[in-house]
Design an enzyme around this catalytic site. Sequence first.
Site: not given
Ligand code: DOR
Ligand code: ZN
Length: 336
Positions: A16, A169
Amino acid sequence: MNQSLTLTMPLDMHLHLRDGEMLGLVAPLSSYTFSGALIMPNLVPPVKTLADIREYSQRIIAAMESDDFEPYMTLFYQNYSRDFLIGVQDAITAIKLYPSGVTTNSEGGISAFDIESMRETLETMSELGIVLCVHGETNGFVMDREAEFMSVYEMLAVNFPKLKIVMEHITTAQAVEMLDKYDNLYATITVHHLMITLDDVAGGMLRPHLFCKPIAKRPEDRDALLNLALNAHPKVMFGSDSAPHPRHAKESCGCGAGVFTAPIALQLLCEVFDAHGKLDNLQAFVSDNAQRIYGICAEYKEVVLTKQPFIVPQMYGSVVPMRAGETLAWSVSNVD
Ligand code: DOR
Ligand code: ZN
């Protein structure tokens, strides 16, 4: 002489990067040690058109501080038409499917898995070789969400046997078992899920910087993941799921899900693989498997890691990383 390890072309197949100021902060941290990364599309609003992809990849390239990093772009899943997919295929590597509401910025995701309405999209993706990446959780009880999603993976794998499906994940022994049941299922594993269990998140004082989706599970689940990663199972790749949230959004009432690991991911992986005497398998886990599974040829990069203490900064800009302030056993000593 300190022990060292050279990794070539490390890849982070689940990242991300966000947008705007946050993108400016985190893109250089990944592009420093990685050759490329699969970029998640859960922006607000999500990445859904060819113009979105082109503009977002340009913003990523502008934010990086090196020219040897490839952003492999993804679209946010919806039922796209065949013509749309043909037009966009050269600009993307994968499409990421989120069930609606299961994690950060997933509200526009899928609310029912109706195979017939998904058929045109998934058959065209199979034909064009576009990978389907899936956030595999239901909206059931939090510890059971991934296990409950296994029937959806089976339905997708059986109905679309030529579609490459990546279980993103993974955190459970059930997902590990699913991997070898269908030829077209693959998986990514984060480094934090190789290291922590729910006890680390909530067993003592609450640790918001370890709170993520899917939540870390039981010791036996972590051990099943370790067994796959340490042996560099050929269908498994590293994907950090590094997900930056500003400190105030994590240390608050209503903490956002996400663990920020990008700048320390390779050091942590060395620590884990070294502790189990498996450093020889790290290259496959962090690059070779992904290149083979995705059919990509990564930008050349050599990263030397040395067994020398590295103190993790308390903050990177506004973001608190995993293991902030702690000393890691391995550090990055050179990047070429
Ligand atoms: O912990 C997470 N954060 N899992 C996700 O699927 C999305 C991600 C986020 O975009 O912050
Ligand atoms: Zn993710």
